[in-house]
Enzyme design. Structure first.
Site, mmCIF file in Angstrom:
data_model
loop_
_atom_site.group_PDB
_atom_site.id
_atom_site.type_symbol
_atom_site.label_atom_id
_atom_site.label_comp_id
_atom_site.label_asym_id
_atom_site.label_seq_id
_atom_site.Cartn_x
_atom_site.Cartn_y
_atom_site.Cartn_z
ATOM 1 N N ASP A 286 1.004 -1.224 -0.076
ATOM 2 C CA ASP A 286 0.184 0.001 0.119
ATOM 3 C C ASP A 286 0.905 1.237 0.127
ATOM 4 O O ASP A 286 2.107 1.308 0.416
ATOM 5 C CB ASP A 286 -0.861 0.039 1.157
ATOM 6 C CG ASP A 286 -2.182 0.834 0.883
ATOM 7 O OD1 ASP A 286 -3.272 0.514 1.630
ATOM 8 O OD2 ASP A 286 -2.257 1.701 -0.009
HETATM 9 C C1 GLC Z 1 -4.365 4.247 -0.290
HETATM 10 C C2 GLC Z 1 -5.223 3.246 0.079
HETATM 11 C C3 GLC Z 1 -5.353 2.077 -0.808
HETATM 12 C C4 GLC Z 1 -5.216 2.549 -2.428
HETATM 13 C C5 GLC Z 1 -3.705 3.268 -2.601
HETATM 14 C C6 GLC Z 1 -3.696 3.812 -3.699
HETATM 15 O O1 GLC Z 1 -3.267 4.873 0.782
HETATM 16 O O2 GLC Z 1 -4.900 2.742 1.341
HETATM 17 O O3 GLC Z 1 -6.637 1.311 -0.687
HETATM 18 O O4 GLC Z 1 -5.604 1.566 -3.254
HETATM 19 O O5 GLC Z 1 -3.530 3.898 -1.544
HETATM 20 O O6 GLC Z 1 -4.483 5.135 -3.994
#
Ligand code: GLC
Length: 745
Positions: A286
C-alpha cells in the site's frame, strides 16, 4: 448415430488436444516471461518492482520526484497509479517504449465503486445482498475504466470490519465473513470479466491484506493484534475467496499484525497467500507502506525495509522508493537472493503478458472506446437499479411510506436535500459535468410529483457545524407542507481513508434540526446518507419513517425517489451492526455467548452487558424492512440428524402478507452449541433473495452439509465436530425461527 464408445473416444481426443494446446499456450507465456527476464539487468528488475503515482492526482502523501518521467524512460518504473485517460496513459507508455527493453507500464487506479458512472459505496451495495447486481456493478466500472487506459483497479477492498469508527468500513462489505466472501468473489469476477487481455476488463486487487479492518479502536492505520484462529475464521475468508476467484493481485495493508507489519509479514504473504493458497499473482504494497516499516519500528532504514518487504513477499513497492533505491545493493550484498527478485519480476511480467501489453502497449488507450463509454445510458440505468436495492428501510410507522405522487405540498429540508458530489462518497472522481449528471434528492422528488404538487425547500443547517440559524426557516417550511422529508448525513470526506471518528453521531446539529422540524407536527420521513453506521437514537426512536441511503452515487436522487414514492419496494438489509453508542463498539452479531450471556435488554446484572444501556444494538446485522410484510412459518428439516457424508435440507415457508410485491433476503444462520473451542451464537451460512407478489407464499429450501459446520480449532485445523446444532432462518439476524439438529459421528 455414433456408438457411445466412439463418441467417448472422440471427446477424450479433443480434450487431450485442447489440454496440450492450452499447456503449450501457458508455457508460451511463461517462456516469453523468462525470455525477457534473461535480458534484464538487476536495475531493470528493480524497476519493474517500482510503482509511482502520476504527476496529476494523488491518493496519499506525495514525495516530490522531479525526475519521474526520465525514470520511466530509463526502465526504472514498472507501474504508475492515478494516471487515467487515453492521452495521459499513451504519453507515459510512449516513454516506457523508449526504455532499453520496452517493457510496458501497468496503470493502476482506485476504481472502487465506479469510474464515470458512480455506484453506491461498497458497504451500500452490500446492503442489497444482491450478488449478481454487485458483480454487474464491478463489470461496468471495469468497462468504463479500461476504456480510459486503466489496466488494474485497487479493488475489491475485502476487509471485514466490526468497528464503524473506522472510516474505511464504507469500502468493504461489512462484518460478516460469509457475505463478505461472496461479495469478494462477485467483485473480482466483475472487475476481471472474461479474463485478462479483454479491453473491458481490469486486473483486480484484493486489499488490504490483512486484518486492516481490525485496527485497535477503529483508528485508521492502528495496530492489529488477534489470535491466528480469529484471523483465519473472520478476516481471511474474503481474501481466500478473492484468490480462488482468480484475483490478479493483492495489496498488503498499513497495519502491523501481531507485531509484524503486513508489508513485511512472511506468514501472511508467503506462508498463507503464496504458499497455502498457491497465489500466482503479485502483491503490491500500500502507499508507502514499505518505508513506513521504519515508523513501525520494524526497519531501521529504507535499505532494511526493502529487504524485509521483498523477502516477505511484497513484489511491488508503491511510492516508497525503497526498492528502486536499494534492491540492487541488497542482492549484491547477499541480503536478498536473486531468485526472490526473479520470482517477483516474473509475477509482474506475467500479468503484463496476460493483459496483452507486450503485444500492444497501447491496447487499452483507445479514443473510440473512451468516447463510447463516457456517457453510457445503460450504465446509468443499472446504477439506478442497484442504488434502489441498496437502500435500507429502518422504520415505517403507520405505513407513512410510500408517499403519494399526488401529495399537494412536500417540504424538502436538510443539508443533503440538494447535495450533488456528496452522493459520490470518498473514493470517486469529480467530473466537470457532475452537477448535471448526478441526480440530487431534490431533482429525484421533483421528477416524481404531479404538476399540481409543490416542493418547498429549506437547508435548515450545515452538515457539520453548530449553527442553528436555519432552523426557523426550516420549521416554517415544514408547517406549510403536508409531508416533510429531511435529508441528513455525513459529507463525503467524513468516511473513507484516514477518516476514523471517535464520535459517529449524526454530525453537527442535524439531529437538533430533525427535532425542531418534527415539532411542526407534520409527518416526517428521515433520509440518512453516510459511509458508515451512524448513531441517531433520538431520530430512530421518534421519527416515524427512516431510510438509510448510504452514498448512492450518480443516480442517488432518482433511486431514493423511486423508493420514497413506491416505484421500488425497499429490500436492503444491514451488512453491519448499528450501535447505540460508541461505547458499545465493537458490537457484532456473530459474537461468542460468554459464561454469563445477557438474556435480554433488561437483565443487565452479573451478565456480559453494560448496565447503562440496553445490551442489543440499535439495528442488528441483516435487518431491513419492506413496505409489505413477510411472515415466516413452518421451519423444518429433512431430518433431525445426519452423518458427515450426508446432507440435510432446511425449509421455511415465507408469505407476503402485505399490500405490495416485494423482495426479501431470507437468511440462514447456524449455531454449534458445544465445540472444542467456543462458537458464535449465530453464523450466517446462507441466504436467498426472493421475490413475492402480495399474497404469495413460497417455500425456501437450503441444503446443509458438514462444510457449513467447519471452523478453526485451537490447532488451526479447519474441522467439524459432531454434536448439537441450532439452525435459524429469518429476515434479520435477530428475528428468526429456529430448529435443532445433530451431527453424528
Ligand atoms: C491508499 C489506500 C489504498 C489505495 C492506495 C492507492 O493509501 O490505502 O486502498 O488503493 O493508497 O491509492
Amino acid at each position: 448415430m455414433f456408438n457411445p464408445v466412439f463418441k467417448r473416444s472422440v471427446i477424450l481426443f479433443i480434450a487431450l488436444v485442447s489440454f496440450i494446446v492450452c499447456t503449450a499456450q501457458i508455457k508460451t507465456i511463461d517462456q516469453r516471461v523468462d525470455s525477457v527476464l534473461k535480458l534484464m539487468t538487476l536495475e531493470e528488475k528493480a524497476g519493474q518492482m517500482n510503482q509511482y503515482n502520476g504527476p496529476w492526482a494523488a491518493t496519499g502523501p506525495l514525495t516530490n520526484d522531479n525526475n519521474l518521467l526520465s525514470q520511466i524512460k530509463d526502465g526504472k518504473v514498472g507501474s504508475m497509479l492515478n494516471v487515467t485517460g487515453v492521452a495521459r496513459t499513451k504519453e507515459l507508455q510512449q516513454l516506457a517504449m523508449q526504455s532499453r527493453l520496452k517493457i510496458p507500464l501497468l496503470f493502476g487506479q482506485d476504481v472502487i465503486h465506479g469510474y464515470r458512472t458512480i455506484f453506491p459505496i461498497p458497504l451500500g451495495e452490500a446492503a442489497s445482498w444482491d450478488i449478481p447486481a454487485m458483480e454487474q456493478s464491478a463489470r461496468i466500472a471495469a468497462t468504463e475504466a479500461a476504456a480510459v487506459g486503466v489496466h488494474w483497479t485497487f479493488a475489491p477492498m475485502v476487509d471485514i470490519a466490526r468497528d464503524p469508527r473506522w472510516g474505511r468500513v464504507m469500502e468493504g462489505a461489512g462484518e460478516d465473513p460469509y457475505l463478505g466472501s461472496l461479495i469478494a468473489t462477485a467483485r473480482v469476477k466483475g472487475f476481471q470479466g472474461k479474463g485478462f487481455g479483454n479491453t473491458d476488463g481490469l486486473m483486480a486487487c484484493a486489499k488490504h491484506f490483512a486484518a486492516y479492518g481490525a485496527a485497535v479502536g477503529g483508528r485508521d492505520y492502528n495496530s492489529v493484534d488477534m489470535s491466528l484462529r480469529q484471523l483465519h475464521e473472520v478476516y481471511l475468508p474474503p481474501f481466500k475467496a478473492a484468490a480462488e476467484a482468480g484475483a490478479a493481485t493483492f495489496m498488503n495493508s498499513f497495519n502491523d499484525l501481531n507485531g509484524i507489519p503486513a508489508t513485511g509479514n512472511k506468514y501472511l504473504q508467503r506462508d498463507i497467500l503464496k504458499g497455502e493458497w498457491k497465489f500466482k499473482g503479485f502483491v503490491v504494497s500500500d502507499w508507502g507502506s514499505v518505508g513506513e516499516m521504519i515508523n513501525h519500528g520494524f526497519s531501521k532504514d529504507n535499505y532494511e525495509a526493502a529487504m524485509q518487504a521483498v523477502n516477505a513477499g511484497s513484489d511491488m513497492d508503491m511510492e516508497s522508493r525503497s526498492y528502486i533505491k536499494h534492491l540492487a545493493a541488497l542482492v549484491k550484498e547477499g541480503k536478498v537472493k536473486m531468485n526472490v527478485i526473479d520470482d517477483a519480476v516474473r509475477r509482474i511480467l506475467k500479468k503484463k503478458f496476460e493483459m496483452g501489453l507486450f503485444d500492444d502497449p497501447y491496447k487499452y488507450s483507445n479514443e473510440e472506446r473512451e468516447k463510447a463509454q463516457w456517457n453510457n445510458a445503460e450504465h446509468i440505468k443499472v446504477a439506478r437499479d442497484i442504488s434502489r436495492k441498496s437502500i435500507v428501510l429502518l422504520k415505517n410507522e403507520k405505513q407513512l411510506l410510500p408517499l403519494s405522487k399526488q401529495t399537494k405540498k412536500i417540504a424538502l429540508i436538510g443539508p443533503f436535500a440538494k447535495a450533488k458530489a456528496d452522493n459520490n462518497g470518498f473514493w470517486s472522481y469529480d467530473w466537470p459535468d457532475d452537477t448535471a449528471r448526478i441526480s440530487s434528492l431534490w431533482e429525484g422528488v421533483q421528477r416524481k410529483l404531479s404538476a399540481a404538487s409543490e416542493i418547498v425547500y429549506a437547508k435548515g443547517c450545515n452538515i457539520n457545524d453548530s449553527s442553528t440559524a436555519g432552523f426557523t426557516e426550516a420549521v416554517a417550511v415544514a408547517k406549510e407542507a403536508d409531508i416533510v422529508i429531511i435529508s441528513v448525513g455525513e459529507a463525503r470526506d467524513m468516511s473513507g481513508e484516514a477518516k476514523s471518528r471517535s464520535n459517529i453521531h449524526l454530525p453537527g446539529v442535524q439531529e437538533k434540526l430533525i427535532k425542531a422540524v418534527m415539532n411542526a407536527g407534520k409527518p416526517v420521513v428521515v433520509l440518512i446518507s453516510a459511509g458508515r453506521p451512524l448513531i441517531f437514537n433520538w431520530t430512530a426512536d421518534n421519527a416515524p419513517a427512516i431510510l438509510y441511503t448510504w452514498w448512492l452515487g450518480t443516480e442517488a436522487g432518482n433511486a431514493i425517489a423511486d423508493v420514497l414514492f413506491g416505484d421500488y419496494n425497499p429490500s436492503g438489509k444491514l451488512p453491519m451492526t448499528f450501535p447505540r453508542t460508541e461505547g458499545q463498539i465493537p458490537i457484532y452479531y456473530n459474537h461468542y455467548n460468554t459464561g454469563r450471556p445477557a438474556k435480554n435488554d433488561s437483565d443487565l446484572h452479573y451478565v456480559s452487558a453494560f448496565t447503562d444501556l440496553p445490551n442489543s444494538p440499535k439495528f442488528p446485522f441483516g435487518y431491513g424492512l419492506s413496505y409489505t410484510k413477510f411472515d415466516y412459518s413452518n421451519i423444518r428439516l429433512s431430518k433431525a440428524q445426519f452423518k458427515p457424508g450426508e446432507k440435510i435440507e432446511a425449509m421455511v415457508t415465507v408469505h407476503n402478507n402485505g399490500n405490495y410485491d416485494g423482495e426479501e433476503v431470507v437468511q440462514l444462520y447456524i449455531r454449534d452449541i458445544t465445540g472444542s473451542v467456543v462458537r458464535p451464537v449465530k453464523e450466517l451460512k446462507g441466504f436467498q433473495k426472493i421475490t413475492l407478489k402480495k399474497g404469495e407464499t413460497k417455500e425456501v429450501r437450503f441444503t446443509i452439509s458438514v462444510n457449513d459446520l467447519r471452523f478453526y480449532n485451537d490447532k488451526l485445523q479447519y474441522i467439524y465436530e459432531p454434536g448439537q446444532f441450532k439452525l435459524f432462518i429469518g429476515g434479520s439476524s435477530n428475528d428468526v425461527k429456529e430448529v435443532n439438529f445433530q451431527l453424528t459421528k
